[in-house]
Motif scaffolding. Sequence first.
Motif, short mmCIF file in Angstrom:
data_model
loop_
_atom_site.label_atom_id
_atom_site.label_comp_id
_atom_site.label_asym_id
_atom_site.label_seq_id
_atom_site.Cartn_x
_atom_site.Cartn_y
_atom_site.Cartn_z
N MET A 18 -11.37 -13.11 -5.35
CA MET A 18 -11.06 -13.73 -6.63
C MET A 18 -9.64 -13.36 -7.02
N SER A 19 -8.88 -14.33 -7.47
CA SER A 19 -7.48 -14.11 -7.80
C SER A 19 -7.35 -13.09 -8.92
N GLY A 20 -6.45 -12.12 -8.71
CA GLY A 20 -6.21 -11.11 -9.72
C GLY A 20 -7.18 -9.95 -9.68
N HIS A 21 -8.16 -10.02 -8.78
CA HIS A 21 -9.15 -8.94 -8.69
C HIS A 21 -8.54 -7.71 -8.00
N LYS A 22 -8.68 -6.54 -8.59
CA LYS A 22 -8.11 -5.32 -8.04
C LYS A 22 -9.09 -4.69 -7.06
N THR A 23 -8.65 -4.42 -5.87
CA THR A 23 -9.50 -3.76 -4.89
C THR A 23 -8.92 -2.37 -4.58
N THR A 24 -9.75 -1.49 -4.08
CA THR A 24 -9.31 -0.15 -3.72
C THR A 24 -8.53 -0.21 -2.42
N HIS A 25 -7.39 0.43 -2.38
CA HIS A 25 -6.60 0.49 -1.16
C HIS A 25 -5.93 1.85 -1.08
N THR A 26 -5.54 2.22 0.12
CA THR A 26 -4.91 3.52 0.33
C THR A 26 -3.40 3.37 0.45
N GLN A 27 -2.72 4.49 0.33
CA GLN A 27 -1.27 4.48 0.49
C GLN A 27 -0.91 4.07 1.92
N LEU A 28 -1.74 4.45 2.88
CA LEU A 28 -1.49 4.09 4.26
C LEU A 28 -1.47 2.57 4.45
N GLU A 29 -2.38 1.87 3.75
CA GLU A 29 -2.38 0.40 3.84
C GLU A 29 -1.06 -0.17 3.33
N ARG A 30 -0.53 0.39 2.26
CA ARG A 30 0.75 -0.09 1.75
C ARG A 30 1.87 0.20 2.75
N PHE A 31 1.83 1.39 3.37
CA PHE A 31 2.83 1.71 4.38
C PHE A 31 2.81 0.67 5.50
N ARG A 32 1.63 0.30 5.93
CA ARG A 32 1.51 -0.65 7.04
C ARG A 32 2.05 -2.03 6.66
N LEU A 33 1.78 -2.44 5.44
CA LEU A 33 2.27 -3.75 5.00
C LEU A 33 3.79 -3.73 4.86
N ILE A 34 4.33 -2.66 4.30
CA ILE A 34 5.79 -2.54 4.20
C ILE A 34 6.41 -2.57 5.59
N ASP A 35 5.79 -1.83 6.53
CA ASP A 35 6.29 -1.79 7.90
C ASP A 35 6.26 -3.18 8.53
N SER A 36 5.19 -3.95 8.29
CA SER A 36 5.09 -5.29 8.89
C SER A 36 6.15 -6.24 8.34
N LEU A 37 6.60 -6.01 7.08
CA LEU A 37 7.62 -6.85 6.48
C LEU A 37 9.03 -6.51 6.98
N LEU A 38 9.21 -5.27 7.41
CA LEU A 38 10.55 -4.82 7.80
C LEU A 38 10.74 -4.66 9.30
N LEU A 55 -0.19 -9.46 -3.33
CA LEU A 55 -0.99 -10.56 -2.81
C LEU A 55 -1.94 -10.08 -1.72
N GLU A 56 -1.41 -9.35 -0.75
CA GLU A 56 -2.24 -8.90 0.37
C GLU A 56 -3.33 -7.93 -0.07
N LEU A 57 -2.99 -7.09 -1.03
CA LEU A 57 -3.96 -6.09 -1.49
C LEU A 57 -4.82 -6.58 -2.65
N ARG A 58 -4.52 -7.78 -3.11
CA ARG A 58 -5.23 -8.36 -4.26
C ARG A 58 -5.22 -7.39 -5.44
N ASP A 59 -4.01 -6.90 -5.74
CA ASP A 59 -3.84 -5.91 -6.80
C ASP A 59 -2.59 -6.26 -7.61
N ILE A 60 -2.79 -7.08 -8.64
CA ILE A 60 -1.63 -7.51 -9.44
C ILE A 60 -1.09 -6.39 -10.32
N THR A 61 -1.83 -5.27 -10.42
CA THR A 61 -1.38 -4.16 -11.25
C THR A 61 -0.54 -3.15 -10.47
#
Length: 342
Positions: free
Chosen positions: A1-21, A38-44
Motif C-alpha cells: 500500500m502506498s505510503g505504508h511504512k515497513t520495517t527495514h534495517t540499515q544494511l538494506e539501505r546500504f545495499r540500495l545506496i550501493d546499487s545506485l552508485l 520508494l523501495e523501502l515503502r517508507d515515506i518517513t
Amino acid sequence: MSGHKTTHTQLERFRLIDSLLCDGETVPFEKILDSLRLELRDITLSESSVRRDFRYMKNELAAPLSYDKTKHGWHYTKPYKLPAEGFSDDELLYLELIQKIVAQNSNDDFLYKSFDTLLKKITPNKDSRALSLSGLTGQPPLSERFYITPRPKPLIDQGVVEKILDAIKHNYILDFDYYSKWEPEERHRKIMPFQLVFDSGSLFLYGAASKDKMPNPRLFKLSKMHNVELLTSKSFDLPPNFRFREDFEQGRFGAFQYDEEYDFKIEFYGEARTTVRENLWAENQIIEESPDEQKNTISFSTSQWIPVLRWVLSFGENACPLSPDWFVSMWKNSVSKMAEKL
C-alpha cells in the motif's frame, strides 16, 4: 500500500545506496532519498538518517564515497562492493562462527575488541539475514546450532596490548616490570619487541633485552607484564632471528620451545588411548597400537619438553613416559610430590 511504512534495517539501505552508485555515476542526493523511500515503502525516512548512512559507509565500511558539489550528488571514486555483499550465506555463517571463536579467547583488551569490531563491520545485521541463514523456514538461525565453549580469560593490565602493538609497528623499546616463576622477585625489563604470540587464549611477547649485542629472544606472558611504557625516543633494528617459530620445530604443544630437540616415547592406557589416537601432536609422530596389552605408544621429536610434561601429567594414571630418561625422572618426581600431598 502506498505510503505504508515497513520495517527495514540499515544494511538494506546500504545495499540500495550501493546499487545506485555501483556504476560510478554521480547521483543527486534527492534522487537517492526518493529511491530509498520508494523501495523501502517508507515515506518517513529522513534526510538525516540517510546522511548518517553515508557517513557510516564512508568511515566504517571504507566505501570510497565522494560528494560532487557541482552536481549535488554522491559517487564512488573507485570500484567498491559492500563487505557483506561479497559473501555467500555459508560464508556469513562462518563469519558468525569466527566471531564466537574470537569471543571464546577474548581477554577484553584492545586487540580482541578490534577483532570483534572488524567482524561486526563485515557481518550484516542478524535480522536482515535470518531467513537465508535459518536453513528451514521457522527454524532458528544455523549459527545457533553451534556452541563455542568459553575459555579462561587472562588478566592483562589495561592498555598493555595496545602499547605492544605500537612498539612493534615502530620498533620502540618497551619498559616494564615482570614476574617469572624462574625468578623469586619482580624484575625491571627493557625489551626489543619482535612478535606477539597467541597460544590457547593466552598472549605472549617474543623479544630480547635491549642491551644484548647478540639478541637471545624469549617469551614474556602479557598477564605478567606490569607498568608497561613505550620508550619512543629509543628504537631498534629488527634482527634476522626475530621470528618465534622456525620450520624445524615438530611439536604442537603450544608456545614454549627450546633449542635442543628430544625423542619422546610415551605409553597411554584407558580412555587416553582414544584422545592420543584422534589428534596430531607432532608432525613426525608414530603411534603403535597394542590391543592385547590395551595400550598405545606414541613416539615423536620436539623441543617442547615443559608442555609435554604438563600434557603427560594431565592424563594421570593413563600415561607413562618411557624416554628420554631425564624426562621420565622429572615425571616420577612430579608424581611423587603429588602423592606426598595425599
